[in-house]
Design an enzyme around this catalytic site. Structure first.
Site, mmCIF file in Angstrom:
data_model
loop_
_atom_site.group_PDB
_atom_site.id
_atom_site.type_symbol
_atom_site.label_atom_id
_atom_site.label_comp_id
_atom_site.label_asym_id
_atom_site.label_seq_id
_atom_site.Cartn_x
_atom_site.Cartn_y
_atom_site.Cartn_z
ATOM 1 N N ASP A 1 35.499 46.893 -34.493
ATOM 2 C CA ASP A 1 36.117 47.772 -33.188
ATOM 3 C C ASP A 1 34.921 47.832 -32.302
ATOM 4 O O ASP A 1 34.948 48.718 -31.343
ATOM 5 C CB ASP A 1 36.750 49.010 -33.769
ATOM 6 C CG ASP A 1 35.844 49.645 -34.517
ATOM 7 O OD1 ASP A 1 34.471 49.218 -34.795
ATOM 8 O OD2 ASP A 1 35.917 50.770 -35.087
ATOM 9 N N SER A 2 33.821 47.152 -32.726
ATOM 10 C CA SER A 2 32.667 47.296 -31.808
ATOM 11 C C SER A 2 33.112 46.688 -30.182
ATOM 12 O O SER A 2 32.431 46.809 -29.327
ATOM 13 C CB SER A 2 31.377 46.678 -32.301
ATOM 14 O OG SER A 2 31.856 45.478 -32.914
ATOM 15 N N ASP B 1 39.205 44.793 -37.997
ATOM 16 C CA ASP B 1 38.926 46.398 -38.080
ATOM 17 C C ASP B 1 40.138 47.138 -37.825
ATOM 18 O O ASP B 1 40.679 47.095 -36.696
ATOM 19 C CB ASP B 1 37.857 46.762 -36.990
ATOM 20 C CG ASP B 1 36.419 47.268 -37.793
ATOM 21 O OD1 ASP B 1 36.591 47.578 -39.123
ATOM 22 O OD2 ASP B 1 35.390 47.269 -37.181
ATOM 23 N N GLU C 1 26.116 49.626 -43.968
ATOM 24 C CA GLU C 1 25.509 49.711 -42.340
ATOM 25 C C GLU C 1 24.482 50.813 -42.343
ATOM 26 O O GLU C 1 24.803 51.936 -42.430
ATOM 27 C CB GLU C 1 26.657 50.058 -41.364
ATOM 28 C CG GLU C 1 26.150 49.943 -39.864
ATOM 29 C CD GLU C 1 27.215 49.950 -38.902
ATOM 30 O OE1 GLU C 1 28.286 49.597 -39.061
ATOM 31 O OE2 GLU C 1 26.856 50.332 -37.777
ATOM 32 N N GLU D 1 36.760 52.201 -42.505
ATOM 33 C CA GLU D 1 35.628 52.975 -42.658
ATOM 34 C C GLU D 1 35.608 54.158 -43.759
ATOM 35 O O GLU D 1 36.542 54.745 -43.788
ATOM 36 C CB GLU D 1 35.076 53.406 -41.430
ATOM 37 C CG GLU D 1 34.731 52.384 -40.284
ATOM 38 C CD GLU D 1 34.141 52.733 -39.022
ATOM 39 O OE1 GLU D 1 33.877 53.802 -39.088
ATOM 40 O OE2 GLU D 1 33.726 51.795 -38.124
ATOM 41 N N LYS E 1 39.605 45.980 -42.395
ATOM 42 C CA LYS E 1 38.406 46.718 -43.034
ATOM 43 C C LYS E 1 38.692 48.052 -42.557
ATOM 44 O O LYS E 1 39.068 48.464 -41.404
ATOM 45 C CB LYS E 1 37.143 46.349 -42.275
ATOM 46 C CG LYS E 1 35.900 47.114 -42.435
ATOM 47 C CD LYS E 1 34.479 46.209 -41.920
ATOM 48 C CE LYS E 1 34.163 46.405 -40.551
ATOM 49 N NZ LYS E 1 34.097 47.731 -40.035
HETATM 50 N N1 MHF Z 1 26.560 46.060 -29.708
HETATM 51 C C1 MHF Z 1 26.713 46.661 -30.965
HETATM 52 N N2 MHF Z 1 25.994 46.298 -32.190
HETATM 53 C C2 MHF Z 1 26.188 46.956 -33.201
HETATM 54 O O1 MHF Z 1 25.656 46.816 -34.334
HETATM 55 C C3 MHF Z 1 27.382 48.024 -33.266
HETATM 56 C C4 MHF Z 1 27.836 48.399 -31.920
HETATM 57 N N3 MHF Z 1 27.770 47.584 -30.925
HETATM 58 N N4 MHF Z 1 28.756 49.357 -31.972
HETATM 59 C C5 MHF Z 1 29.298 49.900 -33.170
HETATM 60 C C6 MHF Z 1 28.280 50.019 -34.341
HETATM 61 C C7 MHF Z 1 27.378 50.965 -33.782
HETATM 62 N N5 MHF Z 1 25.949 50.469 -34.270
HETATM 63 C C8 MHF Z 1 24.551 50.959 -33.851
HETATM 64 C C9 MHF Z 1 24.326 51.408 -32.595
HETATM 65 C C10 MHF Z 1 23.224 51.838 -32.419
HETATM 66 C C11 MHF Z 1 22.287 51.904 -33.368
HETATM 67 C C12 MHF Z 1 20.827 52.429 -33.038
HETATM 68 O O2 MHF Z 1 20.424 52.139 -31.947
HETATM 69 N N6 MHF Z 1 20.227 53.158 -33.645
HETATM 70 C C13 MHF Z 1 19.110 53.870 -33.474
HETATM 71 C C14 MHF Z 1 19.131 55.345 -33.732
HETATM 72 C C15 MHF Z 1 19.721 56.106 -32.971
HETATM 73 C C16 MHF Z 1 19.537 57.546 -33.550
HETATM 74 O O3 MHF Z 1 18.731 57.937 -34.268
HETATM 75 O O4 MHF Z 1 20.108 58.448 -32.774
HETATM 76 C C17 MHF Z 1 17.929 53.092 -34.053
HETATM 77 O O5 MHF Z 1 16.829 53.071 -33.689
HETATM 78 O O6 MHF Z 1 18.120 52.171 -35.006
HETATM 79 C C18 MHF Z 1 22.680 51.864 -34.761
HETATM 80 C C19 MHF Z 1 23.917 51.114 -34.822
HETATM 81 C C20 MHF Z 1 26.113 49.345 -35.014
HETATM 82 N N7 MHF Z 1 27.459 48.611 -34.313
HETATM 83 C C1 KIV Z 2 29.125 46.290 -36.899
HETATM 84 C C2 KIV Z 2 30.308 45.798 -37.676
HETATM 85 C C3 KIV Z 2 30.034 45.946 -39.385
HETATM 86 C C4 KIV Z 2 31.598 46.649 -37.309
HETATM 87 O O1 KIV Z 2 31.976 47.352 -38.036
HETATM 88 C C5 KIV Z 2 32.032 46.292 -35.931
HETATM 89 O O2 KIV Z 2 31.247 45.356 -35.167
HETATM 90 O O3 KIV Z 2 32.737 47.078 -35.590
#
Ligand code: MHF
Ligand code: KIV
Length: 469
Positions: free
Chosen positions: A199-200, A239, A340, A272, A270
């Site tokens: 669902d990303s 998803d 994750e 969550e 899948k």
């Molecule tokens: N393009 C994309 N990649 C992904 O892996 C992904 C998505 N979209 N959308 C659904 C989820 C969201 N995900 C994410 C998105 C952003 C972070 C991220 O940037 N986290 C920061 C911390 C942010 C905070 O603390 O507020 C990091 O530094 O890891 C992590 C997972 C993983 N998934």
């Molecule tokens: C990041 C993966 C595990 C996911 O759930 C998604 O792509 O939506």
């Protein structure tokens, strides 16, 4: 009918003679009844005399699920592709179109426990030695290594059982998202085990800020395109979008999951979360014949509850809750669990404690496999907007976005400067004779048009609606 009766009898016999499993739903017998090669029906007898029946696809999933529901299933008796039994195999009965196999559960749980602990020790040793060798490699050489090791010539269908078998054999599982036909073709060609229609999609394909807005109908639309792109080999997981499964009425989840399988062409779905309530849903859907991939840690659909896309399980108590959730999903029948954005040590412990595989994203190298988002790993969106959503755990294996930008800019320039298409890209020609006739016809038409448009304001009298004022 016949199959059921024979199985019930055999179930009663077996349960009175063999030691009782700690988990009543483990299948100890699988029967394949095929009236023709194309339409196979299966029946699975479990220790508590449940008889599950379904299509060949449901059989595969139900067996995987029921077996996974046992903490220490005798999965080594089940081969990946056709539930053939190896090891202690009891040929039960053979009719013209019926085969019966009986699985005996004799080995004591403690022995099996020991076996898995040994297996884990060797798995971790193998992991640390293999990562120390390749961890510091440059982008290019890592890509080359990955390409040569993951591009497969083996076209056998990946199943939930072969995924589970990979963990047992110490082989890493590869999963990448795809949302449409071309991405599915690429991911399939690269030989990934699992294609996830995540669902990303809402974020990377549809431009939303979160995964929440995408609907079930939209997910199914994307699943269908992915199915057309990768129809045969990889395991396809769809998803379940936010709002399609969370209800107390578990039938809503089941009905929506059936849509993902029947309309979307998915092999599995899948969900969550790993709370008690969520695991009830997973159990219900698995019992309905649909394979389920679990997902704990950062569960993006809960973004408003979690307060952002941030790592989970960084406090000891929270980390233990994650382990409990993963175990609960395994007990409910999930064939694997996505972990994750959690600390690597927590992911390693969860992987060690689970029988089913874990697939990590931002969870370190101790998981049974890895998943990344297609656009992230290929560097598809090289513009500022993407930086917001490209998590720091993602390695870019290519810079496709830069090539896209360059290509588009060049096209624009060449059209504007009259360089494209040129002679080279103008392939369609006419014979000189046809061209002469054509030019003649056109000049006659021009003459006619010249006559009728002589009144200067006639064209002004036509408004947008085609009527005259
Ligand atoms: N393009 C994309 N990649 C992904 O892996 C992904 C998505 N979209 N959308 C659904 C989820 C969201 N995900 C994410 C998105 C952003 C972070 C991220 O940037 N986290 C920061 C911390 C942010 C905070 O603390 O507020 C990091 O530094 O890891 C992590 C997972 C993983 N998934
Ligand atoms: C990041 C993966 C595990 C996911 O759930 C998604 O792509 O939506």
């Amino acid at each position: 009918m016949m199959t059921s009766i024979l199985l019930r009898r055999a179930a009663a016999r077996a349960s009175s003679t063999s030691p009782r499993s700690t988990h009543d739903n483990i299948p100890f017998m699988v029967a394949l009844a095929s009236s023709s090669c194309r339409r196979q029906v299966c029946t699975i007898a479990t220790m508590n005399h449940n008889i599950m029946q379904g299509s060949i696809r449901h059989r595969r999933h139900a067996v995987a699920a029921a077996a996974a529901g046992n903490r220490y299933p005798r999965m080594d008796y089940l081969s990946a592709s056709n539930i053939e039994l190896v090891g202690q195999r009891h040929y039960h009965c053979h009719h013209q179109h019926q085969q019966y196999y009986q699985i005996q559960h004799q080995q004591k749980q403690t022995d099996i426990n020991l076996h898995y602990r040994r297996h884990l020790a060797s798995s971790l040793a193998h992991f640390s030695s293999s990562t120390s060798g390749s961890g510091d490699a440059t982008n290019t050489s890592t890509t080359t290594t990955a390409a040569s090791s993951t591009t497969t010539t083996d076209n056998k269908k990946v199943t939930t059982l072969s995924i589970i078998a990979k963990k047992r054999r110490n082989q890493k599982i590869t999963m990448v998202t795809a949302y449409d036909y071309p991405s599915a073709v690429h991911v399939d060609r690269a030989g990934m085990d699992i294609v996830l229609v995540g669902d990303s999609c809402a974020m990377v394909e549809l431009g939303f800020e979160t995964t929440l807005p995408i609907t079930l109908d939209q997910m199914i639309h994307h699943c269908q395109a992915v199915k057309r792109g990768a129809p045969n080999r990889p395991l396809l997981v769809g998803d379940m979008p936010f709002g399609s499964y969370e209800f107390d009425n578990v039938d809503i989840a089941l009905q929506n999951a059936y849509r993902m399988v029947k309309e979307g062409g998915m092999d599995a779905v899948k969900f969550e979360g790993g709370t008690e309530a969520r695991s009830k849903i997973v159990r219900h859907v698995v019992q309905g014949g649909i394979a389920v991939l679990g997902h704990v840690g950062l569960t993006p659909q809960a973004i408003n509850v979690l307060g952002g896309f941030r790592a989970q399980g960084r406090k000891a108590e929270q980390a233990r809750t994650l382990l409990d959730e993963a175990l609960r999903l395994q007990d409910a029948g999930a064939f694997a669990v996505v972990l994750e954005c959690i600390p690597s040590n927590v992911a390693s412990v969860i992987t060690e404690q689970l029988e089913i595989p874990t697939i990590g994203i931002g969870a370190g190298g101790g998981t049974s496999g890895q998943v990344l988002v297609f656009h992230d790993l290929l560097g598809m969106l090289s513009h500022p907007h993407h930086e917001e959503f490209c998590p720091k755990f993602c390695k870019k294996y290519a810079s496709v976005g830069i090539h896209i930008n360059d290509g588009l800019a060049q096209f624009k320039k060449e059209v504007e400067e009259g360089m494209f298409p040129g002679k080279e890209y103008s392939p369609y020609t006419m014979s000189a004779e046809e061209e002469a006739i054509f030019n003649d016809l056109v000049s006659k038409d021009k003459a006619k048009v010249g006559l009728t448009s002589e009144t200067p304001d006639e064209s002004d009298q036509l408004n947008l609606y085609g009527s005259k004022h």
